[in-house]
Design an enzyme around this catalytic site. Structure first.
Site, PDB file in Angstrom:
ATOM      1  N   ASP A  38       0.830  -1.209   0.000  1.00  0.00           N
ATOM      2  CA  ASP A  38       0.000   0.000   0.000  1.00  0.00           C
ATOM      3  C   ASP A  38       0.871   1.267   0.000  1.00  0.00           C
ATOM      4  O   ASP A  38       1.993   1.247   0.497  1.00  0.00           O
ATOM      5  CB  ASP A  38      -0.896  -0.042   1.255  1.00  0.00           C
ATOM      6  N   GLY A  41       0.070   5.470  -4.424  1.00  0.00           N
ATOM      7  CA  GLY A  41      -0.552   6.731  -4.811  1.00  0.00           C
ATOM      8  C   GLY A  41      -0.054   7.879  -3.939  1.00  0.00           C
ATOM      9  O   GLY A  41       0.241   8.972  -4.428  1.00  0.00           O
ATOM     10  N   HIS A  55       2.723   3.585  -8.856  1.00  0.00           N
ATOM     11  CA  HIS A  55       2.540   2.162  -9.168  1.00  0.00           C
ATOM     12  C   HIS A  55       3.765   1.614  -9.893  1.00  0.00           C
ATOM     13  O   HIS A  55       4.211   0.494  -9.634  1.00  0.00           O
ATOM     14  CB  HIS A  55       1.280   1.955 -10.015  1.00  0.00           C
ATOM     15  N   SER A  83      -7.053  -5.550  -5.739  1.00  0.00           N
ATOM     16  CA  SER A  83      -8.184  -6.159  -5.046  1.00  0.00           C
ATOM     17  C   SER A  83      -9.443  -6.069  -5.908  1.00  0.00           C
ATOM     18  O   SER A  83      -9.485  -5.294  -6.874  1.00  0.00           O
ATOM     19  CB  SER A  83      -8.420  -5.460  -3.704  1.00  0.00           C
ATOM     20  N   THR A  84     -10.453  -6.832  -5.529  1.00  0.00           N
ATOM     21  CA  THR A  84     -11.729  -6.778  -6.262  1.00  0.00           C
ATOM     22  C   THR A  84     -12.363  -5.384  -6.109  1.00  0.00           C
ATOM     23  O   THR A  84     -13.198  -5.009  -6.924  1.00  0.00           O
ATOM     24  CB  THR A  84     -12.719  -7.851  -5.734  1.00  0.00           C
ATOM     25  N   LEU A 149      11.634 -19.998  -4.899  1.00  0.00           N
ATOM     26  CA  LEU A 149      10.531 -19.206  -4.342  1.00  0.00           C
ATOM     27  C   LEU A 149       9.286 -19.259  -5.232  1.00  0.00           C
ATOM     28  O   LEU A 149       9.385 -19.140  -6.454  1.00  0.00           O
ATOM     29  CB  LEU A 149      10.976 -17.742  -4.211  1.00  0.00           C
ATOM     30  N   SER A 214      -8.291  -5.161   4.881  1.00  0.00           N
ATOM     31  CA  SER A 214      -8.864  -4.827   3.575  1.00  0.00           C
ATOM     32  C   SER A 214      -9.217  -6.068   2.743  1.00  0.00           C
ATOM     33  O   SER A 214      -8.859  -6.147   1.565  1.00  0.00           O
ATOM     34  CB  SER A 214      -7.922  -3.915   2.788  1.00  0.00           C
TER      35      SER A 214
END
Ligand code: V07
Length: 259
Positions: A38, A41, A55, A83-84, A149, A214
């Site tokens: 997060d 922005g 981004h 996310s949706t 990984l 979230s």
């Protein structure tokens, strides 16, 4: 003199990073690390740049974080990329974000292959632009035999929807007799989730100062350690990942001491 000083400082800094990595590797490393990336922005806004610049910068941090997690012997790194709920953002921002998987893979896929990283994705694929999905599926195919990984991108993922879908599948399997009511337990239920192939995360990291989940891996994070930082994702560095893992290891040791 200045050059010498800088050289000395650089060497010193990088050796502390190496020392930290070696120290961390001597103790149990979290097998599955999940990150809510997060603050992209906000990072851009602070610099009077468009949000998409944040981004893009965040994408470079994905690469650095992946390489360090791989070096440390982390088995799975799950990154919450979209996310949706993120579809509510301005159309041009969403369009830009949906080009990032292609850009990332176009630039870094060879390096991921070289380092034995396996690319995976979880989330609702139907709504993704075909160009995005194709790029990711190609990368998944190209890396499917790698055994280093596992780099798992949560993309168009939402945990409540995932749980509802699992419940629907359970009901279906119950109706058709594949699953009996008394057979349903936590382990069986987990096998109906999108994350069925992964162990639960040992460590959750969230950047940018928000102290909430979230809608991210609600079921899977039931017993995980949480580490929150005010650092914005584009500013997240190797040092921060190492700090999070050091804190994780200290908590584990304390836990071990009591038992
Ligand atoms: C995205 C950059 C990181 C910060 C968070 C939001 C923006 C890498 C990927 C990606 C996804 C799949 C894949 C390879 C790379 C990505 C989205 C957003 C949607 F196979 N960064 N990144 N995907 N951001």
């Amino acid at each position: 003199m200045f050059n010498k000083l800088r050289l000395w400082k650089n060497q010193n800094n990088s050796s502390t990073l190496r020392d930290k990595i070696e120290a961390i590797k001597k103790l149990p490393v979290p097998e599955h690390v999940a990150i809510i990336m997060d603050g992209n922005g906000r990072w851009a806004k602070k610099r009077a740049l468009p949000r998409i610049a944040g981004h893009h910068e965040g994408m470079k941090v994905v690469r650095k974080t992946t390489m360090l997690a791989n070096d440390l012997g982390v088995k799975t790194l799950t990154l919450y990329a979209f996310s949706t709920e993120n579809w509510k953002r301005p159309k041009n921002e969403v369009e830009y974000i949906m080009k990032l998987p292609e850009e990332f893979l176009g630039t870094f896929l060879p390096e991921l292959v070289e380092n034995n990283v396996q690319v995976k994705m979880m989330g609702y694929k139907d709504q993704l632009p075909v160009h995005t999905l194709h790029a990711i599926e190609k990368a998944m195919e190209e890396t499917k035999h790698n055994n280093g990984l596992v780099l798992n991108f949560a993309l168009n993922y939402g945990s409540r929807a995932e749980i509802i879908d699992a419940v629907k599948q359970v009901l279906n399997d119950s109706k058709s007799g594949i699953l009996k009511e008394n057979e349903l337990d936590e382990q069986v239920f987990s096998s109906y989730l999108m994350t069925s192939e992964f162990a639960d995360p040992d460590l959750l990291i969230r950047t940018s100062g928000e102290i909430r989940l979230s809608n991210f891996m609600l079921w899977q994070l039931a017993y995980s350690e949480f580490w929150f930082t005010d650092v914005l994702w584009p500013d997240f560095s190797e040092e921060h990942l190492l700090e999070a893992i050091e804190v994780f290891q200290k908590r584990q040791r304390r836990f071990g001491g009591i038992l």
